[in-house]
Design a protein around this motif. Structure first.
Motif, short mmCIF file in Angstrom:
data_model
loop_
_atom_site.label_atom_id
_atom_site.label_comp_id
_atom_site.label_asym_id
_atom_site.label_seq_id
_atom_site.Cartn_x
_atom_site.Cartn_y
_atom_site.Cartn_z
N MET A 141 0.78 -1.04 -0.11
CA MET A 141 0.52 -0.06 -0.38
C MET A 141 0.92 1.03 -0.10
O MET A 141 0.85 2.42 -0.50
CB MET A 141 -0.63 0.15 0.95
N PHE A 142 2.26 1.30 0.97
CA PHE A 142 3.15 2.32 0.65
C PHE A 142 3.74 2.83 -0.09
O PHE A 142 3.87 4.28 -0.06
CB PHE A 142 3.06 2.63 1.96
N ILE A 143 4.43 1.39 -0.23
CA ILE A 143 5.48 1.99 -0.97
C ILE A 143 5.46 1.45 -2.35
O ILE A 143 6.05 1.83 -3.21
CB ILE A 143 6.69 0.72 -0.32
N ARG A 144 4.85 0.17 -2.94
CA ARG A 144 4.39 0.02 -4.08
C ARG A 144 3.32 1.13 -4.99
O ARG A 144 3.67 1.24 -5.58
CB ARG A 144 3.86 -2.41 -4.36
N ASN A 145 2.33 0.87 -4.35
CA ASN A 145 1.82 2.14 -5.33
C ASN A 145 1.88 3.64 -4.30
O ASN A 145 0.54 4.13 -4.76
CB ASN A 145 -0.01 1.67 -4.26
N SER A 146 2.05 4.20 -3.15
CA SER A 146 2.77 4.89 -2.41
C SER A 146 1.55 5.75 -1.94
O SER A 146 1.53 7.62 -1.95
CB SER A 146 3.52 5.90 -3.82
N PHE A 147 0.74 5.29 -1.59
CA PHE A 147 -0.47 5.79 -1.18
C PHE A 147 0.20 6.49 0.25
O PHE A 147 1.12 6.57 0.84
CB PHE A 147 -1.55 5.11 -0.69
N ASP A 148 -0.67 8.09 0.58
CA ASP A 148 -0.30 8.25 1.57
C ASP A 148 -1.14 8.31 2.98
O ASP A 148 -0.30 8.15 3.48
CB ASP A 148 -0.50 9.82 1.28
N ALA A 149 -1.60 8.38 2.73
CA ALA A 149 -2.71 6.99 4.08
C ALA A 149 -3.29 6.29 4.05
O ALA A 149 -4.08 6.06 2.92
CB ALA A 149 -3.25 8.32 5.18
N VAL A 150 -3.43 5.36 5.08
CA VAL A 150 -3.97 4.13 4.45
C VAL A 150 -5.00 3.32 6.04
O VAL A 150 -4.73 3.74 7.27
CB VAL A 150 -3.52 2.29 3.79
N ILE A 151 -6.53 3.19 5.77
CA ILE A 151 -7.30 2.76 6.79
C ILE A 151 -7.38 1.67 6.88
O ILE A 151 -7.37 0.35 5.50
CB ILE A 151 -8.26 3.15 6.53
N ILE A 152 -6.82 0.46 7.94
CA ILE A 152 -5.97 -0.59 7.88
C ILE A 152 -7.44 -1.09 8.94
O ILE A 152 -7.87 -1.10 9.85
CB ILE A 152 -4.48 -1.31 8.83
N TYR A 167 -15.39 10.05 10.07
CA TYR A 167 -15.01 9.72 10.89
C TYR A 167 -13.44 10.22 10.70
O TYR A 167 -12.63 10.53 11.02
CB TYR A 167 -15.44 8.67 11.61
N PHE A 168 -12.38 9.09 9.60
CA PHE A 168 -11.33 8.62 9.08
C PHE A 168 -11.58 10.11 8.50
O PHE A 168 -10.43 10.71 8.12
CB PHE A 168 -11.58 7.51 8.81
N ALA A 171 -10.67 3.80 15.20
CA ALA A 171 -11.97 3.92 15.21
C ALA A 171 -12.83 2.56 16.61
O ALA A 171 -13.41 2.97 16.63
CB ALA A 171 -12.64 2.88 14.23
N TRP A 172 -11.70 2.67 17.28
CA TRP A 172 -12.39 1.51 18.45
C TRP A 172 -11.67 2.44 19.92
O TRP A 172 -10.93 2.70 20.38
CB TRP A 172 -11.13 0.57 18.17
N ASN A 173 -12.65 2.36 20.98
CA ASN A 173 -12.98 2.41 22.09
C ASN A 173 -13.29 1.36 23.10
O ASN A 173 -14.00 0.52 23.37
CB ASN A 173 -14.28 3.42 23.23
#
Length: 462
Positions: free
Chosen positions: A214-225, A239-240, A258-260
């Motif tokens: 996600m971050f290196i191959r596709n170079s996205f700036d942010a990712v939700i996991i 929310y995100f 997203a978790w409490n």
């Protein structure tokens, strides 16, 4: 043109030049009378040389990414030093209140922040393995609530090689991108006393591969996991989207969750707009920036990645944003953890059911410079009660009170009596911020706090 695009073009130009040079060499220096065996050997050697070159180029690209990340970090530090020089008229500004009553909030049009939310692209990666029914439920939950396929593309990263799960993912067609983790081998050199935990090591290996994609191959700036055993709320994406610019702006934040951990129905306020800072990494649906991944990836652990994230060397005094009412809910009773804590705790966590328009609100109170003074003023400005008073008064009296803990044992006694999570990781309690944990008990807001002159977490508390 960005430096990354320029770098990739240079790499492609170099590979093309290398191929042309090798072909020219072959025709100039290979005699026409060579046998087929010799030609096959030359072709094989040529292919091997290309493979070695490709490997070296990939390694160099990762090193270059890390170098750019370090340069960017230094630039941010310099900018922050300049920003932190207070102006003369800012020194005595009163702090904002952290928690507002919904009735007293400013109208949306007056408080709407000036962020270009429509331009943000935040992909989701779903970590999956061998649960076809779980991935179907998880993807349906995401797709049913997703406002834009272009703005929130969904990737599924599958480990385990399970064909039934792969078939289920394929039924979603082009609504998701299916990635397969290629390394399905047993974990090598695992100590005998860790063999029973091999699943946790495979999960850690999978996370590393998926986030690299996600971050290196596709170079996205942010990712939700997210994991394949989570349902999401109706305002999960809202929310995100609203908290993304805060994560970009404030270097003391390193995730949004997203978790409490203490989000069961009887321990929360029914206010979907309440958000907090937390020193505890919650996970279970969380957003990370690319810069943070480039920092974490080179030292990623072989196993138990989530507890590793909670160690001081990784957290580095940074915090996460988390909600009062969870925006995810786990149905994962069965998995590697064998349902640990599910029956006792996880199944009672409440999922938010009411859409809250976070992007129309001013969330700048969550920035550390605004949050800390107001939060401490609020906590230490309420009446201090004993545990006995809290339990016997049955919610009568002030709407908010504080109870003080003095050591690990008193903290665990208080949290146990109030029915919230008691464990600590490297001294940090679940949901804790500046040593303070908050919950609702008998309708009364309780702040479980250390003394006013708290000096930091005790890493030996566990």
């Amino acid at each position: 043109m960005s430096s990354i695009t320029m770098k990739r073009r240079m790499v492609l130009w170099f590979i093309g030049f290398f191929i042309v040079w090798n072909i020219a060499t072959y025709f100039l220096f290979t005699r026409p009378g060579n046998t087929d065996d010799h030609m096959f050997k030359s072709s094989k050697e040529f292919s091997e040389r290309l493979n070695r070159l490709q490997g070296r180029l990939k390694d160099q690209m990762v090193l270059n990414e890390q170098l750019l990340h370090e340069i960017e970090q230094e630039k941010v530090k310099i900018i922050n030093k300049i920003k932190n020089i207070p102006a003369a008229n800012e020194e005595h500004q009163p702090p904002k209140l952290i928690i507002q009553d919904q009735e007293n909030e400013k109208p949306a049009e007056e408080s709407k922040p000036d962020y270009p939310f429509h331009t943000y692209k935040i992909p989701i990666v779903v970590i999956a393995c061998n649960r076809p029914s779980a991935i179907k439920r998880s993807l349906n939950s995401l797709l049913d609530t997703r406002p834009s396929a272009e703005q929130f593309p969904i990737y599924v990263s599958q480990d385990c090689g399970d064909q039934k799960t792969a078939n289920e993912i394929r039924t979603f067609g082009d609504k998701v991108v299916h990635m397969r983790q290629p390394d399905l081998s047993p974990i090598a050199n695992l100590p005998a006393n860790q063999k029973k935990f091999e699943g946790y090591y495979k999960i850690s290996r999978h996370y590393k591969w998926a986030l690299d994609q996600m971050f290196i191959r596709n170079s996205f700036d942010a990712v939700i996991i997210v994991e394949d055993d989570l349902d999401v709320s109706v305002d999960f994406f809202e929310y995100f989207l609203a908290t993304y610019p805060l994560l970009k702006e404030d270097p003391t934040l390193w995730c949004v969750s997203a978790w409490n951990d203490n989000g069961r129905d009887t321990r929360i306020e029914k206010n979907p707009g309440l958000l907090y800072r937390s020193d505890f990494f919650p996970g279970l649906g969380w957003m990370l920036l690319r810069d943070a991944w480039l920092e974490l990836a080179p030292k990623w652990p072989a196993g138990f990645w989530d507890d590793w994230m909670r160690l001081p060397d990784q957290r580095r005094d940074r915090s996460c944003i988390r909600p009062e009412i969870s925006r995810t809910d786990t149905f994962g009773k069965f998995g590697v953890s064998k349902g640990q804590f599910f029956e006792q705790h996880l199944k009672f966590i409440t999922l938010n059911k009411e859409f809250y328009s976070f992007t129309t609100k001013d969330l700048s109170y969550l920035l550390k410079k605004n949050y800390d003074p107001a939060f401490k003023e609020r906590v230490y400005g309420v009446d201090e009660w004993t545990l006995q008073e809290i339990k016997t008064n049955q919610g009568q009296g002030p709407s908010e009170v504080r109870i003080t803990y003095t050591d690990k044992n008193s903290f665990k006694s208080i949290t146990k009596a109030l029915g919230i999570m008691q464990d600590l990781k490297s001294g940090v309690p679940r949901t804790g911020y500046l040593g303070i944990v908050t919950c609702v008990f008998n309708g009364q807001r309780i702040y479980i706090a250390p003394g006013r002159h708290w000096s930091g977490y005790h890493v030996d508390w566990s």
